[in-house]
Design an enzyme around this catalytic site. Structure first.
Site, PDB file in Angstrom:
ATOM      1  N   GLU A   1       7.884   1.318   4.820  1.00 35.69           N
ATOM      2  CA  GLU A   1       7.552   0.132   5.607  1.00 35.69           C
ATOM      3  C   GLU A   1       7.593  -1.207   5.044  1.00 35.69           C
ATOM      4  O   GLU A   1       7.240  -1.370   3.845  1.00 35.69           O
ATOM      5  CB  GLU A   1       5.827   0.397   5.918  1.00 35.69           C
ATOM      6  CG  GLU A   1       5.091  -0.540   6.764  1.00 35.69           C
ATOM      7  CD  GLU A   1       3.864  -0.369   7.281  1.00 35.69           C
ATOM      8  OE1 GLU A   1       3.152   0.403   6.278  1.00 35.69           O
ATOM      9  OE2 GLU A   1       3.176  -0.664   8.273  1.00 35.69           O
TER      10      GLU A   1
ATOM     11  N   HIS B   1       0.771  -1.126  -0.195  1.00 33.86           N
ATOM     12  CA  HIS B   1      -0.161   0.073  -0.027  1.00 33.86           C
ATOM     13  C   HIS B   1       0.808   1.338  -0.138  1.00 33.86           C
ATOM     14  O   HIS B   1       2.021   1.110   0.348  1.00 33.86           O
ATOM     15  CB  HIS B   1      -1.080  -0.039   1.061  1.00 33.86           C
ATOM     16  CG  HIS B   1      -0.324   0.028   2.439  1.00 33.86           C
ATOM     17  ND1 HIS B   1       0.077  -1.092   3.274  1.00 33.86           N
ATOM     18  CD2 HIS B   1       0.056   1.246   3.348  1.00 33.86           C
ATOM     19  CE1 HIS B   1       0.426  -0.732   4.360  1.00 33.86           C
ATOM     20  NE2 HIS B   1       0.713   0.706   4.527  1.00 33.86           N
TER      21      HIS B   1
ATOM     22  N   HIS C   1       3.860   7.201   3.682  1.00 28.16           N
ATOM     23  CA  HIS C   1       4.897   6.189   3.594  1.00 28.16           C
ATOM     24  C   HIS C   1       4.549   5.374   2.374  1.00 28.16           C
ATOM     25  O   HIS C   1       3.334   5.172   1.898  1.00 28.16           O
ATOM     26  CB  HIS C   1       5.352   5.297   4.856  1.00 28.16           C
ATOM     27  CG  HIS C   1       4.033   4.566   5.379  1.00 28.16           C
ATOM     28  ND1 HIS C   1       3.246   5.058   6.217  1.00 28.16           N
ATOM     29  CD2 HIS C   1       3.495   3.292   5.074  1.00 28.16           C
ATOM     30  CE1 HIS C   1       2.156   4.321   6.511  1.00 28.16           C
ATOM     31  NE2 HIS C   1       2.530   2.986   5.860  1.00 28.16           N
TER      32      HIS C   1
HETATM   33 CO    CO Z   1       1.310   1.188   6.179  1.00 31.73          CO
END
Ligand code: CO
Length: 134
Positions: A130, A7, A79
């Site tokens: 991430e 994502h 992020h």
């Molecule tokens: Co995230």
């Protein structure tokens, strides 16, 4: 070590406004909001077929995304999240490469119930990364 893009997370000042925009103006499928007190955010996922966009607003002033929104009051890209097959192996490889891991360096459970960790954006060309256990 890097797998698929899981994502892209966007910090927004008002989740209701942002989710309505994605749903009604852009015609996207948007999940129901969920609060993640352990991460200090309230989120929805926008399903874009090959990946997801996560819209996040701070739960309170102590939220870890609060300082980002102070710097970017209109919101912005917070992020990107990539999947890894083995989070511990990925962490150790990142450390050996001299990359800083945020927090205590141990994976914690992320928004999808899987272990995640974050690489320091100063070591990754300004974008917070991430890593999520696939
Ligand atoms: Co995230």
């Amino acid at each position: 070590m890097l797998g698929r893009l899981n994502h892209v997370a966007l910090a927004v000042p008002d989740l209701e406004v942002a989710m309505q925009f994605y749903r009604d103006q852009l015609g996207a499928r948007v999940s129901a909001p969920q609060s993640l007190p352990e991460h200090g955010v309230r989120i929805v996922f926008v399903d874009v077929g090959n990946s997801k966009v996560e819209l996040m607003e701070p739960l309170d002033d102590a939220s870890p995304i609060m300082s980002f929104l102070v710097r970017n009051p209109g919101g912005g890209t917070h992020h990107v999240c990539y999947e890894v097959a083995d989070i511990i192996a990925a962490r150790d490889k990142a450390k050996i490469a001299g990359l800083r891991i945020l927090g205590d360096g141990e994976p914690r459970i992320g928004a999808h119930g899987k272990p995640v960790l974050f690489l320091h954006p100063k070591d990754t060309f300004g974008t917070l990364i991430e890593l999520e256990q696939a």
